[in-house]
Design an enzyme around this catalytic site. Sequence first.
Site, PDB file in Angstrom:
ATOM      1  N   ASP A  19       0.859  -1.180   0.000  1.00 12.16           N
ATOM      2  CA  ASP A  19       0.000   0.000   0.000  1.00 12.16           C
ATOM      3  C   ASP A  19       0.905   1.243   0.000  1.00 12.16           C
ATOM      4  O   ASP A  19       2.131   1.134  -0.085  1.00 12.16           O
ATOM      5  CB  ASP A  19      -0.960  -0.022   1.199  1.00 12.16           C
ATOM      6  CG  ASP A  19      -0.257  -0.003   2.547  1.00 12.16           C
ATOM      7  OD1 ASP A  19       0.950   0.315   2.623  1.00 12.16           O
ATOM      8  OD2 ASP A  19      -0.928  -0.322   3.550  1.00 12.16           O
ATOM      9  N   ALA A  20       0.323   2.411   0.121  1.00 15.99           N
ATOM     10  CA  ALA A  20       1.095   3.656   0.063  1.00 15.99           C
ATOM     11  C   ALA A  20       2.121   3.773   1.192  1.00 15.99           C
ATOM     12  O   ALA A  20       3.105   4.498   1.064  1.00 15.99           O
ATOM     13  CB  ALA A  20       0.145   4.851   0.090  1.00 15.99           C
TER      14      ALA A  20
END
Length: 150
Positions: A19-20
């Site tokens: 994810d980010a």
Amino acid sequence: MAVEPLFSWPARVYWEDTDAGGVVYHAQYLAFMERARTEWMRAQGYGQELLRNEYGLVFVVRAMEIDFLKPARLDDALSITAAVQECRKASMVFAQSIRRGDELLVTAQVRIAALHADSFRPRGIPQPLLGQLQAHLPEQQPDDPLQTNP
């Protein structure tokens, strides 16, 4: 009863797996475990194409119980294990884990169903594959896990 892993597949965590925040996205663990089971089958001499083309057989995930213990992160080197825990005529259960070195990150129990490749209806696992799979079982396998001896 813990099952010793019979197979371990290495994986590296890439940007696309995260994810980010650089933490592995939860669904990506499923892909890592799928690859380990596929490579375990290939190591037994039964790749997916061979099973489909020569035996008319595909294996599909029927159910999964997964426990996320700790996160994997970008660039981590992982080890994904797969061990046959149960094997019946038309299904099997794998015990799987994902580790970063000695650190246990994820555990899972994966129920696999055997299906006809064309109709996707249940079918028996053909011999000699069934015998080879059953040879990897832990020593004691109850026929019915709900039955107990007094």
